[in-house]
Write a protein that holds these residues in place. Structure first.
Motif, short mmCIF file in Angstrom:
data_model
loop_
_atom_site.label_atom_id
_atom_site.label_comp_id
_atom_site.label_asym_id
_atom_site.label_seq_id
_atom_site.Cartn_x
_atom_site.Cartn_y
_atom_site.Cartn_z
N HIS A 205 1.18 6.77 -6.50
CA HIS A 205 -0.21 6.96 -6.95
C HIS A 205 -0.55 5.97 -8.06
N SER A 206 -0.13 4.77 -7.85
CA SER A 206 -0.31 3.75 -8.89
C SER A 206 -1.71 3.16 -8.83
N THR A 207 -2.17 2.69 -9.97
CA THR A 207 -3.33 1.83 -9.95
C THR A 207 -2.84 0.42 -9.62
N VAL A 208 -3.71 -0.54 -9.65
CA VAL A 208 -3.33 -1.92 -9.38
C VAL A 208 -3.89 -2.79 -10.49
N ARG B 265 2.39 1.72 -3.39
CA ARG B 265 1.34 2.17 -4.32
C ARG B 265 1.00 3.64 -4.10
N ARG C 190 0.83 -1.21 0.00
CA ARG C 190 0.00 0.00 0.00
C ARG C 190 0.86 1.25 0.00
#
Lengths: 407, 529
Positions: free
Chosen positions: A268-271, A264, A261
């Motif tokens: 500011h990543s998506t998953v 991420r 988390r």
């Protein structure tokens, strides 16, 4: 003189493996192939060898792996039995002073048994370049096979009052201002520095460190001290590990559940599935388990690099993300010579400086006499949950007898 | 006979222990005599005898300058019917839901008028998308089956660039951006359930159908500290901003026909009727019900308890329906809400105690995480006042709730990060705003909000802003029975027992403090003189 001897006893190795699997790491030592016994001083292999009397000798993750019977068969041809373990050593050598009297000089041992120590001349290309960790002569020369001191039948090891023998190229003088506890950390710190410097990093580089035991914490310290790394996120399971990780330079030290988390969120990543399209640039896996390696691969950005610092062994990992996202896994083993600011510097010199400057002896949590080796190994195996980091043997009974010193 | 009004009980030595909710459970606590009082909500109002007839009457006789709904409907029009989401009512009411009753009548009239272009729109604002089961419950199977398979049952998406329209900016610089379908319809019918005085009015459209860009202008720490309270429209900056935006929407040509409903406070079915009754009036059956259910709950795991409580459907019933022009409708609605909820209370107290139940507007079918615990206690219940807060400035709030360090990862993903990152840094509602944009624009949170069932990334900030007035007003907040680490992360003080909490509170308010306990739910609103 007493020492802990590791013998090639297959039933006992199997028993320790079963016991540690059924209970927990460290529990197998009582029925394993390690035993406390009378030991003679090892014979000096040649003219450039000296005797080292250990003061403190650490218990390393690779030692625990060995004692749990979990070591990979890959190493079988690279050790010689029986051997005295212990490769994280601060000790003394005798030296004749200017007045002709014999004086005790404190040294740390660089345990890798290189071409020079084995009398191989000319040395292999790696040794010639100073990259002694990659020496290709570890099974040849005038010594029995052995990755390093502590795994070789000829040299002895740190877990013995009989001491060990070291080639003069293996010993590094400990500054007078440096504590014994700081000094016993030099060898693992050298491993950490080598790992930290093995990947180029920039201020924008996001680095994750999995595991906050000795290796993880010292990798954090090395990254912060010797590289330009921007943000360091260290996965730390226990509160004392979080505190130490932050003290040593981590920017965040979430628990294992929060590690992905945090990575991420930073980017500011998506998953996508379990992977981060904009994850970390580099992950140092200082545990080396299946779970941690899979976690490393899942939080790396495409093209990112995982550095396996924790001892590797046979494991099954889904390589689909490695293939699909063009990730790289590289190992990081021991040390040698580093390139720092354009200069070639011995890793041990950097490690002595770092361990001394950051007083990394604070990571030494407890010291045990050899007689309590079962307690010591169990303590080391459960160090995290018991609020500890590094457990050492106190060969000259300078620190105490099994009590926590710094935890 | 009229239902009894609310009641303020002065606690003496003969007063029986008082019920405190404790998350997914409850217990009895003895309050110190002679200096404690307990506020009981009014009894549930009588329901409308013929709710369908009342709804039809409201649609045919609208308030304000609105024409009857029938005259606003014509065959070639675009009609959008927006409705409140799963956060209302609490607990969910037994079927048929008030929204179903109203929407069925609206649809019937639309059908009679030959309207073909009709869309139903859940007014989520930045809340999570509703599940099929939740939509079916709110609308009824008949309506759901008629609209959803044809793509005519939509859920507002505050992050859909194509689904939003910027109408302009108010004279206060507030951008007004709302749902495009709603704004471009010939008529927008909004179907509301008014559970607390904050709901309804212009807030329905100006917030419920707005984007983050728009909502951020009033959902912030400044607004909350300038709302005394946000449950009191005349003294609420939250309402002022929504009213400005609502009027701007109207002036932009969006025609809104507002339908507001109020419910009585029959919050629990008969097997839990003791939860509604004043303790000294408990019958042997009530006492048996309390002890048996307490024991049974204690034997259950967390998940089972949660499932049990969230499966409870309240036997609430309609007490009023009003329709027409937004402001006229809402004035009437507020009168009806206050008829049900208002309790007159003399003077403030040093310590306000409350037992927090298992549910808040934002954890329906979910976990009441620590942020929601804070919001329910300090955001909602503290602000349920008119005049002055129940607790004096510098006073203490004592809440009872297990406050687990637990989150629903589907519903509240950004809450986890907010709790671990933001609150670890600061609990100051003003200071936390420096993190807001990063959370609000985080693409992963946006994706989860748009495609999953997650609250918008910014939502935990709003929950904390909701607490701003209380945090500014109080000297201390104590949580009894909570996870100590979680309570400390919130910036509150953990206590093991009520006695311990009262002793701790004396550090702030002095010895022999006055204590007021609000016995909720059902909800009440205190008129503090």
């Amino acid at each position: 003189m007493k020492g802990l001897l590791f013998e090639r006893n297959i039933p006992r190795i199997a028993a320790s493996r079963v016991m540690s699997k059924l209970t927990h790491s460290g529990k197998g030592v009582a029925i394993g192939p390690l035993r406390l016994t009378d030991i003679d001083e090892p014979v000096l292999p040649g003219p450039h060898w000296v005797r080292v009397k250990p003061i403190l000798a650490g218990i390393c993750g690779s030692d625990l792996s060995l004692l749990d019977g979990k070591g990979s068969r890959y190493y079988e041809s690279m050790v010689s039995f029986p051997f005295v373990p212990g490769h994280e050593v601060v000790g003394t050598v005798e030296e004749r002073g200017t007045d002709g009297n014999v004086v005790q000089k404190r040294v740390v041992v660089e345990p890798v048994l290189t071409c020079v120590t084995r009398g191989i001349d000319p040395p292999c290309p790696a040794c010639a370049a100073g990259d002694t960790g990659q020496c290709s002569g570890i099974t040849t020369g005038h010594l029995h096979p052995g990755l390093m001191t502590g795994y070789c039948a000829d040299t002895g090891g740190g877990w013995s009052t009989a001491g060990l023998v070291a080639h003069e190229t293996q010993i590094h003088t400990v500054p007078n201002t440096m504590d014994d506890t700081d000094a016993v950390m030099v060898e693992p710190v050298a491993c950490a520095i080598h790992a930290a410097l093995s990947v180029p990093t920039e201020p924008e580089t996001l680095v994750g460190v999995i595991g906050s035991g000795t290796l993880g914490l010292t990798v954090v310290a090395a990254l912060r001290e010797f590289t330009a790394t921007g943000r360091i996120v260290a996965a730390a399971k226990y509160p004392h590990q979080r505190q130490l990780a932050m003290q040593l330079g981590a920017d965040a030290a979430p628990g294992p559940d929060g590690f992905a988390r945090e990575i991420r969120r930073t980017r500011h990543s998506t998953v996508v599935g379990k992977s981060l399209p904009a994850g970390a640039d580099v992950i140092f896996d200082c545990v080396g388990s299946q779970a941690t390696l899979e976690q490393a691969l899942s939080v790396l950005r495409p093209g990112g690099r995982a550095v396996l610092v924790g001892m590797g062994y046979r494991t099954a990992v889904d390589l689909a993300p490695l293939w699909h996202r063009e990730l790289a896994i590289q190992g990081s083993y021991t040390y040698g010579t580093e390139t720092l600011h354009g200069k070639r510097v011995r890793t041990f010199d950097l490690a002595i400086d770092l361990a001394s400057r950051l007083e990394l002896g604070r990571l030494v949590s407890a010291a045990y006499p050899l007689e309590r080796y079962e307690d010591a190994v169990e303590h080391a195996a459960g160090a995290g949950s018991r609020g500890a980091v590094k457990i050492v043997f106190d060969l000259q009974r300078k620190i105490g007898h099994g009590s926590s010193q710094h935890a | 006979m009229s239902p009894r009004p609310g009641y303020v009980l002065e606690v003496d030595r003969s007063t029986p222990p008082v019920l405190f909710w404790n998350g997914e459970g409850y217990l009895l606590e003895k309050l110190p005599p002679e200096r404690s009082r307990v506020i009981y909500p009014p009894d549930p109002l009588h329901p409308l005898e013929d709710p369908i007839a009342k709804i039809r009457h409201a649609l045919d006789h609208p308030m304000g300058d609105s024409q009857p709904l029938e005259t606003l409907l014509h065959p070639d029009m675009r009609l959008t019917i927006a409705f409140d989401d799963v956060s209302l009512p609490l607990p969910a009411m037994q079927a048929p839901d008030a929204r179903q009753l109203v929407i069925e009548q609206v649809l019937e009239m639309a059908a009679e008028a030959g309207v073909e272009d009709v869309v139903l729109l859940a007014a989520l604002s930045l809340h999570r998308r509703m599940t099929e089961a939740e939509l079916r419950h709110a609308l009824g199977n008949r309506v759901y089956n008629a609209f959803e398979p044809h793509g005519l049952l939509l859920q507002h998406d505050a992050e859909d660039p194509d689904g939003l329209i910027l109408l302009g900016t108010t004279d206060h610089g507030e951008e007004v951006e709302i749902n495009r379908r709603a704004a471009t319809s010939d008529l927008l019918v909004y179907v509301n359930i008014n559970l607390v005085p904050m709901d309804g009015g212009h807030k329905s459209v100006a917030t419920g159908l707005a984007s983050y860009r728009s909502v951020r202008h009033h959902h912030n720490a400044h607004t909350m500290t300038h709302s005394r309270s946000f449950m009191d429209m005349d003294h609420s900056e939250l309402h002022s901003a929504n009213w400005r935006m609502g009027r701007f929407i109207r002036e932009s040509g969006v025609k809104v026909f507002q339908i507001e409903t109020t419910l009585n406070t029959n919050a629990f079915p008969s097997q839990f009727s003791f939860l509604q009754r004043r303790e000294w009036e408990w019958t042997p059956r009530d006492r048996a019900g309390f002890f048996a259910s307490s024991k049974a709950l204690a034997l259950m795991g967390d998940r089972t308890r949660r499932t049990l409580f969230h499966s409870i459907k309240a036997p609430m019933q309609l007490t009023s329906v009003q329709a027409g022009e937004v402001e006229a409708v809402h004035q009437s609605t507020l009168t009806n809400v206050f008829d049900q909820q208002l309790v007159h209370v003399d003077g403030q107290t040093d310590i306000l105690t409350m037992g927090l139940p298992y549910i808040s507007p934002y954890n329906v079918n979910s976990i009441m995480n620590p942020i929601l615990v804070a919001c329910l206690g300090l955001g909602y219940l503290f602000n349920m006042y008119r005049g002055k807060p129940l607790v004096r400035e510098g006073g203490v709030v004592i809440m009872r709730h297990p406050t687990p360090w637990a989150f629903n990862t589907t519903h509240h993903p950004s809450y986890i990060d907010f709790f671990e990152e933001v609150l670890a840094d600061t609990t100051d509602p003003v200071q936390i705003s420096k993190y807001e944009e990063a959370y609000a624009t985080d693409p992963w949170y946006i994706q989860l909000y748009r495609t999953g069932h997650a609250y918008h990334g910014v939502h935990p900030f709003y929950m904390w802003y909701w607490c701003a007035h209380a945090l500014e007003h109080l000297s201390s907040v104590i949580v009894i029975g909570g996870d100590r680490r979680a309570v400390k992360r919130l910036g509150f003080r953990p206590a093991s027992t009520l006695d311990d909490a009262l002793e701790m509170a004396e550090d702030s308010v002095g010895s022999q403090p006055t204590i007021t306990h609000i016995r909720v739910p059902p909800l009440m609103m205190a008129e503090v003189s």
